[in-house]
Design an enzyme around this catalytic site. Structure first.
Site, PDB file in Angstrom:
ATOM      1  N   ASP A  41     135.910  22.295  51.925  1.00  0.00           N
ATOM      2  CA  ASP A  41     136.767  22.301  50.737  1.00  0.00           C
ATOM      3  C   ASP A  41     137.206  20.867  50.432  1.00  0.00           C
ATOM      4  O   ASP A  41     136.450  20.100  49.861  1.00  0.00           O
ATOM      5  CB  ASP A  41     137.946  23.239  50.974  1.00  0.00           C
ATOM      6  CG  ASP A  41     138.726  23.572  49.711  1.00  0.00           C
ATOM      7  OD1 ASP A  41     138.326  23.144  48.614  1.00  0.00           O
ATOM      8  OD2 ASP A  41     139.758  24.258  49.825  1.00  0.00           O
TER       9      ASP A  41
ATOM     10  N   LYS B 265     132.326  23.970  48.720  1.00  0.00           N
ATOM     11  CA  LYS B 265     133.180  24.096  47.530  1.00  0.00           C
ATOM     12  C   LYS B 265     133.736  22.723  47.171  1.00  0.00           C
ATOM     13  O   LYS B 265     134.470  22.129  47.946  1.00  0.00           O
ATOM     14  CB  LYS B 265     134.310  25.083  47.813  1.00  0.00           C
ATOM     15  CG  LYS B 265     135.134  25.424  46.602  1.00  0.00           C
ATOM     16  CD  LYS B 265     136.137  26.495  46.952  1.00  0.00           C
ATOM     17  CE  LYS B 265     137.459  26.111  46.371  1.00  0.00           C
ATOM     18  NZ  LYS B 265     138.591  26.659  47.025  1.00  0.00           N
TER      19      LYS B 265
ATOM     20  N   ASP C  91     139.673  33.459  55.240  1.00  0.00           N
ATOM     21  CA  ASP C  91     140.926  34.220  55.272  1.00  0.00           C
ATOM     22  C   ASP C  91     141.968  33.706  54.286  1.00  0.00           C
ATOM     23  O   ASP C  91     141.856  32.619  53.741  1.00  0.00           O
ATOM     24  CB  ASP C  91     141.527  34.160  56.675  1.00  0.00           C
ATOM     25  CG  ASP C  91     142.150  32.803  56.968  1.00  0.00           C
ATOM     26  OD1 ASP C  91     143.361  32.757  57.240  1.00  0.00           O
ATOM     27  OD2 ASP C  91     141.429  31.782  56.919  1.00  0.00           O
TER      28      ASP C  91
END
Length: 171
Positions: free
Chosen positions: A99, A127, A155
């Protein structure tokens, strides 16, 4: 009540992992491969990936965290260090999602202190929406531009890892 918007099906995940596993097996055929899963998110991905890598390899784990809820705290905490000797070995860090890249950058810096022959990244999701540092992801199953995703190990506050597919979570 949270809303789960389907993004990637269980079948799409399994098909792509098989392709990536075959690619890794070819690329590391003559190497001393160690898969190092980054806990907790990678454990489901790693368990499927290892079964599709046809060459001999070892598995270890590292733990690092920087998230609370849907945002990063900016503080990286190592929760587990590798047990295997990584010196002069070919390390493939297995991550659920890349990320911001900040946590993974710290992990790479740490692993490089152990003098491996090589270090590469394999990620279920690459991402780039919030990427803050350059990370070279050698193997990526899927690229997503945005969204807060859960399922298949990913999660939200330790929940929803068990979902068999990947969803965009809307709170």
């Amino acid at each position: 009540m949270p809303e789960f918007i389907p993004l990637i099906s269980e079948q799409e995940i399994q098909t792509r992992i098989k392709e990536i596993g075959n690619e890794i097996a070819m690329d590391y055929k003559e190497k001393d491969l160690v898969l190092v899963g980054i806990l907790k998110g990678s454990f489901i991905f790693l368990s499927d990936l290892t079964r599709h890598i046809s060459i001999d390899h070892e598995i270890d784990f590292m733990g690092a965290s920087s998230y609370e809820g849907t945002s990063t705290t900016g503080q990286i905490v190592f929760t587990k260090q590798p047990d295997l000797e990584l010196k002069n070995r070919d390390i493939l860090l297995v991550e659920d999602i890349v990320d911001t890249g900040r946590t993974l950058l710290k992990i790479i810096e740490f692993v490089n202190l152990l003098n491996p022959r090589s270090v590469k990244i394999c990620s279920l999701i690459n991402k780039k929406e919030r990427r803050q540092v350059h990370i070279d992801v050698a193997y990526s199953c899927f690229s997503l531009e945005k969204g807060f995703i859960v399922g298949y190990g990913l999660d939200y506050d330790e929940r929803y890892r068990n979902l068999p597919a990947i969803y965009d979570l809307k709170l």
